[in-house]
Design an enzyme around this catalytic site. Structure first.
Site: not given
Ligand code: IMP
Length: 183
Positions: A42, A98-99, A102, A152, A164
């Site tokens: 979301k 994407e938001d 990470d 964050v 959110r």
């Molecule tokens: P990745 O597969 O580790 O790149 O995961 C990315 C997802 O992790 C994002 O779409 C977020 O939903 C969540 N995420 C990673 N870092 C944060 C943060 O600092 N705050 C909130 N959600 C995060």
């Protein structure tokens, strides 16, 4: 400022200026083409809503919801699709929104998965990027802000589904996720 947050990282104004910049760049790059924006639920919803209203090329949008397998809050790289697209993407230009990127594991899975469906192109737009946490190499074409390794929240990003709706992006106080407060 919200009491659970340590400080404001990005103000509403900084975010809105960046969203306009990204939308202008996307509109230039996709001139004469129709775009299918794929939002990842979301977290991307608020960013996507602002972004598409500033994109000037013909644009459709659709959503996917994914979750990592396993109980751990850390990304495992194994992704389950909870909600798939409502339409085929063959012959389309796809922009994944994407938001935050990470580890990159979710995005890498999504790009590989969507590639098998025959789109003409796939690009990625993220509002935030934490490059120091990256575990897999994944191409990000439009990147709002590179940030340090803080947790964050706000502007769509959550902790346990909260925060959110905050209009800016804030650093969550570590007390909140170190057991100081229940969600
Ligand atoms: P990745 O597969 O580790 O790149 O995961 C990315 C997802 O992790 C994002 O779409 C977020 O939903 C969540 N995420 C990673 N870092 C944060 C943060 O600092 N705050 C909130 N959600 C995060």
């Amino acid at each position: 400022m919200h009491p659970d947050c340590e400080r404001i990282l990005l103000t509403e104004e900084e975010i809105h200026l960046k969203v306009k910049e990204l939308a202008a760049q996307i509109s230039r790059d996709y001139s004469d083409r129709e775009l299918l924006v794929v939002g990842i639920l979301k977290g991307s919803v608020i960013f996507l809503a602002d972004l598409v209203r500033n994109i000037t090329v013909p644009t459709r949008f659709d959503f996917m919801a994914v979750s990592s397998y396993g109980a751990s809050s850390k990304s495992s790289g194994v992704v389950r699709i909870l909600k798939d697209l409502n339409q085929g993407i063959e012959g389309r230009h796809i922009l994944i929104v994407e938001d935050i990127v990470d580890t990159g594991l979710t995005l890498s899975y999504l790009v590989d998965n969507l590639k098998t469906r025959g789109p003409v192109s796939i690009k990625v737009c993220t509002l935030l990027d934490k490059p120091s946490r990256r575990m897999v190499d994944v191409a990000v074409h439009y990147n709002g802000f590179q940030i340090e390794d803080h947790f964050v929240v706000g502007y769509g990003l959550d902790y346990n589904e909260r925060y959110r709706n905050l209009p800016c992006i804030m650093v969550l106080s570590p007390n909140v996720y170190k057991g100081g407060k229940k969600a």
